[in-house]
Structure formats: C-alpha cells, structure tokens
Design a protein around this motif. Structure first.
Motif, PDB file in Angstrom:
ATOM      1  N   ALA A 124       0.829  -1.204   0.000  1.00  0.00           N
ATOM      2  CA  ALA A 124       0.000   0.000   0.000  1.00  0.00           C
ATOM      3  C   ALA A 124       0.866   1.258   0.000  1.00  0.00           C
ATOM      4  N   LEU A 129      -0.943   4.322  -1.839  1.00  0.00           N
ATOM      5  CA  LEU A 129      -2.321   4.235  -1.373  1.00  0.00           C
ATOM      6  C   LEU A 129      -2.414   4.845   0.019  1.00  0.00           C
ATOM      7  N   PRO A 132      -4.162   2.155   5.580  1.00  0.00           N
ATOM      8  CA  PRO A 132      -5.378   1.700   6.266  1.00  0.00           C
ATOM      9  C   PRO A 132      -5.169   1.623   7.774  1.00  0.00           C
ATOM     10  N   GLU A 150      -8.754  -1.621   7.561  1.00  0.00           N
ATOM     11  CA  GLU A 150      -9.941  -0.914   7.097  1.00  0.00           C
ATOM     12  C   GLU A 150      -9.536   0.418   6.488  1.00  0.00           C
ATOM     13  N   PHE A 151     -10.040   0.679   5.296  1.00  0.00           N
ATOM     14  CA  PHE A 151      -9.966   2.008   4.699  1.00  0.00           C
ATOM     15  C   PHE A 151     -11.257   2.708   5.118  1.00  0.00           C
ATOM     16  N   LEU A 154     -13.831   4.755   3.100  1.00  0.00           N
ATOM     17  CA  LEU A 154     -14.510   4.028   2.026  1.00  0.00           C
ATOM     18  C   LEU A 154     -15.315   2.842   2.540  1.00  0.00           C
ATOM     19  N   VAL A 156     -14.171   0.054   3.413  1.00  0.00           N
ATOM     20  CA  VAL A 156     -13.596  -1.140   2.792  1.00  0.00           C
ATOM     21  C   VAL A 156     -12.740  -1.870   3.827  1.00  0.00           C
ATOM     22  N   LEU A 208      -8.456  -3.405  -5.223  1.00  0.00           N
ATOM     23  CA  LEU A 208      -8.651  -2.259  -4.338  1.00  0.00           C
ATOM     24  C   LEU A 208      -9.186  -1.062  -5.119  1.00  0.00           C
ATOM     25  N   SER A 211     -12.791  -1.022  -5.760  1.00  0.00           N
ATOM     26  CA  SER A 211     -13.574  -0.708  -4.563  1.00  0.00           C
ATOM     27  C   SER A 211     -13.392   0.725  -4.124  1.00  0.00           C
ATOM     28  N   VAL A 213     -10.363   2.378  -3.609  1.00  0.00           N
ATOM     29  CA  VAL A 213      -9.095   2.714  -2.946  1.00  0.00           C
ATOM     30  C   VAL A 213      -8.092   3.108  -4.016  1.00  0.00           C
ATOM     31  N   THR A 215      -4.750   5.910  -5.374  1.00  0.00           N
ATOM     32  CA  THR A 215      -3.558   6.619  -4.910  1.00  0.00           C
ATOM     33  C   THR A 215      -3.907   8.011  -4.436  1.00  0.00           C
ATOM     34  N   ARG A 216      -3.070   8.484  -3.526  1.00  0.00           N
ATOM     35  CA  ARG A 216      -3.331   9.808  -2.948  1.00  0.00           C
ATOM     36  C   ARG A 216      -2.957  10.918  -3.909  1.00  0.00           C
TER      37      ARG A 216
END
Length: 216
Positions: A124, A129, A132, A150-151, A154, A156, A208, A211, A213, A215-216
């Motif tokens: 991640a 990403l 989490p 857990e994200f 989201l 997720v 991911l 769903s 998730v 990249t920033r």
C-alpha cells in the motif's frame, strides 16, 4: 523472556547502566546511558526491560532487520506494545542512538500482526495508497470481530489470509458468518491470500481500485 518470534528462549542477555561492568565472560551484557523506570517491568517474577524497550535495543544490536520485524509484529500481536508506544519511546531515545534509522524504516510498515500483514502495508505504501487502519474491532449483534485492515473513509475492509486457521468446515463457517455480519453493517469485504500479496500485487491493487481505494 517476552517470547517474541525469532529468538531462542534459552539465550539470556542483560542490560545495565553504562557505569556497571561484568567480569563474567559467559554473560552477554549490554550497557546504556538512557536508563528509565518506565522501561522496566517484572514479568514471570523477573525484572526485565519492557517489550517496547527490548525492541528498540534489538534494533541497535546485531539483530537483522528481518528479526526486528518479527519481534515487532509478534509484540503487537501479543498486545505487549503498540505502534504509538514504539514511536513515542523511540523518539525520546533517538538522539545519537544506534538502530534508530533502521527502526524508523521498519515501523513504516508496522501495525499488523504478521509477515503477511506487513507486506500488505508495504504494498500500500509503495503504491502511494492511503494507509489503512490496522486491527480494527467491530462489535455487532452480540459478537466482536477484529479485521486486519480498514480504509475507513470508504468502508472497505481487507483481510489477508495465510495457509493456517482457515482449513476446516468449522473455520470456513466462522469466516462466512463473519463476512456476512460485516457486509450487513455496510462494509465491503476484500480477502487476499498469501500468493495474492506476495506474487500478484497488481491483482491486489486492481481489486482495491475497483472498490474505490486509489492513490493519494
């Protein structure tokens, strides 16, 4: 003494204030200038350094990065320390201390409880990403469930599963009911195997992304 992964239980080492010395060549002795009561505990009737301080000392010794990783992950799994405690105490001891650079690098992917969870966090991070939350606990309909990641923004949930603990019919039933309970409270549940995380990272990242998730 804390039974951390990767270390022999019959090997005993001692830490003493810097001014003290041992003349016994059979004793493995470490000395320190930073001696605090906060680092000392009694475990199984023996005075010992806390698991947090033990890990920091390991990082400054001849232990390999892999062994320090195993020590951190098992200490978190056994509830002997937390990522916050390790970071705080490391920062307090940091000036001029050996092993701090190594420890900072290792802690980037700490927070889980196993090698596989560490590798997921590493994936991640290297893929930019969002990080989490680790080991999140839910209490619903009379049951308590702990998930690997857990994200939160989201909803997720991610579980990473090794070979053990999920093989019998009873295990699979528990996993299915747990997954159903999480989905009923609005969570998207994703599960990746050891092979997914270690050899098929692009599949993990693509799943991911589907769903939400990204990249920033």
């Amino acid at each position: 003494w804390w039974r951390l992964d990767g270390f022999e239980s019959n090997r005993v080492e001692f830490v003493v204030p810097r001014l003290r010395r041992s003349l016994d060549p059979t004793v493995k002795l470490h000395t320190t200038k930073r001696w605090s009561a906060a680092d000392l505990l009694t475990h199984d009737d023996v005075r010992t350094t806390s698991a947090t301080r033990t890990i920091i000392d390991l990082a400054g010794s001849t232990s390999t990065a892999h062994l320090v990783e195993k020590a951190i992950d098992s200490a978190i799994r056994l509830r002997l320390t937390t990522l916050a405690k390790l970071t705080r105490r490391m920062t307090e001891l940091a000036p001029g201390r050996r092993g701090i650079r190594l420890l900072r690098e290792i802690l980037l992917d700490s927070g889980g409880e196993s090698f596989l969870e560490r590798r997921f966090l590493q994936l991640a991070r290297s893929s930019d990403l969002p990080r989490p939350s680790c080991q999140v606990v839910y209490a619903t309909t009379g049951r308590v469930m702990r998930v690997d990641f857990e994200f939160a923004n989201l909803a997720v949930v991610v579980e990473v599963s090794g070979r053990f603990g999920h093989t019998s019919d009873r295990d699979r039933q528990k996993d299915a009911r747990r997954r159903n309970a999480l989905q009923q409270i609005g969570k998207t549940v994703l599960e990746f195997t050891t092979m997914d995380v270690l050899t098929s990272p692009q599949y993990v990242l693509a799943t991911l992304a589907e769903s939400g998730v990204v990249t920033r």
